[in-house]
Design an enzyme around this catalytic site. Structure first.
Site, PDB file in Angstrom:
ATOM      1  NE  ARG A 159      -2.467   0.470   3.406  1.00 50.01           N
ATOM      2  CZ  ARG A 159      -3.719   0.614   3.037  1.00 50.01           C
ATOM      3  NH1 ARG A 159      -4.406  -0.405   2.631  1.00 50.01           N
ATOM      4  NH2 ARG A 159      -4.294   1.784   3.106  1.00 50.01           N
TER       5      ARG A 159
ATOM      6  CB  CYS B 140      -4.430  -3.483   5.056  1.00 54.22           C
ATOM      7  SG  CYS B 140      -2.990  -4.036   5.939  1.00 54.22           S
TER       8      CYS B 140
ATOM      9  CG  ASP C 215       4.813  -1.212  12.889  1.00 47.64           C
ATOM     10  OD1 ASP C 215       3.636  -1.528  12.691  1.00 47.64           O
ATOM     11  OD2 ASP C 215       5.440  -0.423  12.146  1.00 47.64           O
TER      12      ASP C 215
ATOM     13  NE  ARG D  49      -2.244   0.256   7.022  1.00 46.81           N
ATOM     14  CZ  ARG D  49      -1.037  -0.267   6.827  1.00 46.81           C
ATOM     15  NH1 ARG D  49      -0.902  -1.541   6.592  1.00 46.81           N
ATOM     16  NH2 ARG D  49       0.021   0.504   6.860  1.00 46.81           N
TER      17      ARG D  49
ATOM     18  NE  ARG E 280       4.418  -6.647   2.684  1.00 50.40           N
ATOM     19  CZ  ARG E 280       3.292  -6.005   2.507  1.00 50.40           C
ATOM     20  NH1 ARG E 280       2.157  -6.630   2.665  1.00 50.40           N
ATOM     21  NH2 ARG E 280       3.282  -4.747   2.165  1.00 50.40           N
TER      22      ARG E 280
ATOM     23  CB  ILE F 101      -2.224   2.391  15.650  1.00 47.78           C
ATOM     24  CG1 ILE F 101      -1.368   2.971  16.783  1.00 47.78           C
ATOM     25  CG2 ILE F 101      -1.916   3.058  14.313  1.00 47.78           C
ATOM     26  CD1 ILE F 101      -1.513   4.455  17.024  1.00 47.78           C
TER      27      ILE F 101
HETATM   28  N1  EPU Z   1      -5.548   6.736   8.713  1.00 49.66           N
HETATM   29  C1  EPU Z   1      -6.732   7.287   8.288  1.00 49.66           C
HETATM   30  N2  EPU Z   1      -6.708   8.075   7.173  1.00 49.66           N
HETATM   31  C2  EPU Z   1      -5.571   8.328   6.489  1.00 49.66           C
HETATM   32  C3  EPU Z   1      -4.359   7.770   6.931  1.00 49.66           C
HETATM   33  C4  EPU Z   1      -4.379   6.970   8.056  1.00 49.66           C
HETATM   34  O1  EPU Z   1      -7.780   7.082   8.881  1.00 49.66           O
HETATM   35  O2  EPU Z   1      -5.636   9.047   5.477  1.00 49.66           O
HETATM   36  C5  EPU Z   1      -5.535   5.885   9.925  1.00 49.66           C
HETATM   37  C6  EPU Z   1      -5.112   4.454   9.634  1.00 49.66           C
HETATM   38  O3  EPU Z   1      -6.188   3.671   9.169  1.00 49.66           O
HETATM   39  C7  EPU Z   1      -4.589   4.009  10.996  1.00 49.66           C
HETATM   40  C8  EPU Z   1      -3.981   5.288  11.557  1.00 49.66           C
HETATM   41  O4  EPU Z   1      -4.537   6.369  10.813  1.00 49.66           O
HETATM   42  O5  EPU Z   1      -5.656   3.601  11.796  1.00 49.66           O
HETATM   43  C9  EPU Z   1      -2.471   5.392  11.448  1.00 49.66           C
HETATM   44  O6  EPU Z   1      -2.070   5.064  10.135  1.00 49.66           O
HETATM   45  P1  EPU Z   1      -0.749   5.652   9.463  1.00 49.66           P
HETATM   46  O7  EPU Z   1      -1.135   6.471   8.286  1.00 49.66           O
HETATM   47  O8  EPU Z   1       0.082   6.297  10.517  1.00 49.66           O
HETATM   48  O9  EPU Z   1      -0.036   4.313   8.992  1.00 49.66           O
HETATM   49  P2  EPU Z   1       0.707   4.045   7.616  1.00 49.66           P
HETATM   50  O10 EPU Z   1       1.462   5.221   7.194  1.00 49.66           O
HETATM   51  O11 EPU Z   1      -0.253   3.423   6.660  1.00 49.66           O
HETATM   52  C10 EPU Z   1       2.949   3.241   8.689  1.00 49.66           C
HETATM   53  C11 EPU Z   1       3.806   2.007   8.625  1.00 49.66           C
HETATM   54  C12 EPU Z   1       3.109   0.877   9.360  1.00 49.66           C
HETATM   55  C13 EPU Z   1       2.894   1.311  10.808  1.00 49.66           C
HETATM   56  C14 EPU Z   1       2.071   2.611  10.848  1.00 49.66           C
HETATM   57  C15 EPU Z   1       1.871   3.167  12.240  1.00 49.66           C
HETATM   58  C16 EPU Z   1       4.964   2.243   6.511  1.00 49.66           C
HETATM   59  C17 EPU Z   1       5.161   1.780   5.123  1.00 49.66           C
HETATM   60  N3  EPU Z   1       4.015   1.636   7.233  1.00 49.66           N
HETATM   61  O12 EPU Z   1       1.722   2.892   8.053  1.00 49.66           O
HETATM   62  O13 EPU Z   1       4.027  -0.214   9.341  1.00 49.66           O
HETATM   63  O14 EPU Z   1       2.211   0.303  11.512  1.00 49.66           O
HETATM   64  O15 EPU Z   1       2.740   3.611  10.052  1.00 49.66           O
HETATM   65  O16 EPU Z   1       3.087   3.377  12.867  1.00 49.66           O
HETATM   66  O17 EPU Z   1       5.665   3.140   6.979  1.00 49.66           O
HETATM   67  C18 EPU Z   1       4.665  -2.472   9.344  1.00 49.66           C
HETATM   68  O18 EPU Z   1       5.818  -2.103   9.062  1.00 49.66           O
HETATM   69  O19 EPU Z   1       4.390  -3.660   9.686  1.00 49.66           O
HETATM   70  C19 EPU Z   1       3.574  -1.511   9.258  1.00 49.66           C
HETATM   71  C20 EPU Z   1       2.290  -1.877   9.155  1.00 49.66           C
END
Ligand code: EPU
Length: 417
Positions: free
Chosen positions: A92, A116, A304, A121, A396, A326
């Site tokens: 994603r 996911c 994480d 997400r 991954r 989260i």
């Molecule tokens: N969210 C929304 N709207 C948005 C964006 C996020 O509602 O537009 C919500 C998400 O659904 C979630 C929360 O906000 O409930 C936090 O999501 P965030 O955007 O911070 O997560 P992400 O950027 O999609 C990254 C890491 C994840 C990690 C999270 C939280 C990457 C590629 N992924 O995801 O890593 O869990 O931040 O720290 O950087 C992993 O490595 O296993 C992994 C899942």
């Protein structure tokens, strides 16, 4: 399909080196779209998600060369502005190309990632931010289509802390016209690494790592050479591997300050952590104390690390409560941990883990990346044999994990099913 076979019960000891950060490398690679030039990154982990990012960049027209953990990206030839469903559905984070493509070409078409395993997400906050910067955004046939002659600086206040959303708008703002202020921005160290890369390219960014980031758009960005930060989640996973096996492990190439929340909780659990000369020594306790955790955005306890910490608490002396704040569906490891004999009940976003005297090896199935790590940890601490299947999730995000654990004395092998 590969699986891991673990004969548990060995105390881990010796030295292990942490790889570069997956979650920093993904947005950093994408950020090079903004700067048509040749870039070089070192300490890049050898992982499936990195390969997917490379494929996305190649599909756009970039030329990529890899040599061990060094990756060179030439973005001068990028001539497409579309990321397809085939790639975005496998990772994603590919959706982050939307903003940089829009900045560079004035248009972009990127597949919506869809749900996911760990939660819905959505990317609504990414899109809302781009719209505030003047992008005209529409959705059709599962794709986001965005257009903007020139993105304009804007003041954006995130409803909730989002790592990807903050990274996305940070990149989009780097070459926008005027000043962008990101309020309630996420503060994760990976965002600081991305900001440092953009600054080296010539961007003007202040406040990355705090909840207010100010970006003054510049007209163009240039080439960058950068060493990726260490993977804090891999490092934390090795800390728990040492703790859960009652071992004594020295961890190299990690930044302990990125893991404060975990360190405090591990110390409460009785784990000894000694940071000397940039090497972190972790000694597991005889008796693991039960400790409650609540996942929070950085600098809170990382989601994480929740699954791995839960594996540790399965063997604690007493009951602990683990709250996941989260993601709405990040307890899929619970039913697998129970196959080892763990005593866990869940209600809503809280899991109560009553420590048991021992775990017994079992065949289990990985459901997502960090869940896979928790099953390996439980397997290392169990008597008898554990087989973890569906480990493509693991590939991954953990570079050579079974080799690294075997180097610490674990009896762990990858076999073909
Ligand atoms: N969210 C929304 N709207 C948005 C964006 C996020 O509602 O537009 C919500 C998400 O659904 C979630 C929360 O906000 O409930 C936090 O999501 P965030 O955007 O911070 O997560 P992400 O950027 O999609 C990254 C890491 C994840 C990690 C999270 C939280 C990457 C590629 N992924 O995801 O890593 O869990 O931040 O720290 O950087 C992993 O490595 O296993 C992994 C899942």
């Amino acid at each position: 399909m590969d699986k891991l076979v673990i004969h548990g019960g060995k105390k881990l000891s010796g030295d292990v080196t942490v790889s570069g950060s997956k979650n920093a490398s993904l947005p950093v690679f994408v950020s090079t779209i903004l700067a048509p030039a040749e870039h070089e990154f070192s300490n890049v982990p050898f992982l499936r998600d990195i390969n997917t990012t490379i494929k996305v960049m190649e599909q756009l027209g970039a030329t990529i060369q890899g040599n061990g953990n060094v990756v060179r990206i030439d973005t001068r030839g990028i001539d497409k502005h579309e990321a397809t469903y085939e790639l975005v559905k496998t990772m994603r984070a590919s959706v982050l190309v939307l903003g940089p493509l829009l900045s560079r070409f004035g248009k972009a078409r990127v597949s919506l990632p869809g749900g996911c395993a760990i939660g819905a997400r959505p990317i609504n906050l990414h899109l809302k931010g781009l719209a505030a910067m003047g992008a005209d955004i529409s959705l059709s046939h599962g794709y986001v289509e965005a257009k903007a002659k020139k993105l304009q600086g804007a003041r954006i206040n995130f409803d909730i802390s989002t790592v990807g959303g903050t990274e996305h708008l940070l990149m989009a703002a780097a070459t926008a016209k005027g000043e962008t202020i990101l309020e309630n921005a996420a503060r994760e160290p990976e965002i600081v690494d991305l900001a440092n890369v953009l600054i080296k390219m010539g961007a003007r960014i202040e406040g990355a790592g705090t909840d207010t980031i100010r970006i003054t758009g510049v007209s163009e960005l240039g080439p960058v050479t950068h060493r990726m930060m260490p993977d804090r989640i891999e490092a934390g996973t090795f800390m728990i591997a040492a703790a859960i096996t009652g071992g004594d492990v020295k961890i190299h190439n990690m930044q302990l300050e990125h893991l404060d929340a975990l360190v405090f909780k591990l110390q409460d659990a009785g784990v000894e952590i000694i940071n000397k000369d940039n090497v972190v020594r972790v000694k597991g306790p005889k008796k693991i104390n039960a400790v409650n955790i609540k996942t929070r955005p950085y600098p809170g306890f990382p989601t994480d690390m929740q699954a791995q910490f839960m594996a540790l608490m399965c063997l604690a002396d007493g009951a602990s409560v683990i709250s996941e704040n989260i993601f709405e569906n990040r307890f899929m490891h619970v039913s697998e941990l129970m196959r080892f004999g763990a005593d866990i009940t869940t209600e809503g976003n809280a899991a109560t883990v009553k420590g048991v005297k021992k775990l017994s090896g079992a065949p289990v199935m990985a459901t997502d990346l960090r869940a896979s790590a928790s099953l390996i940890l439980a397997g290392l601490a169990s008597d008898n044999t554990t087989e973890v299947s569906r480990i493509y999730h693991l590939d991954r995000g953990y570079e050579f994990i079974e080799k690294k654990l075997a180097g610490l004395g674990a009896d762990i092998k990858r076999v073909q099913e």
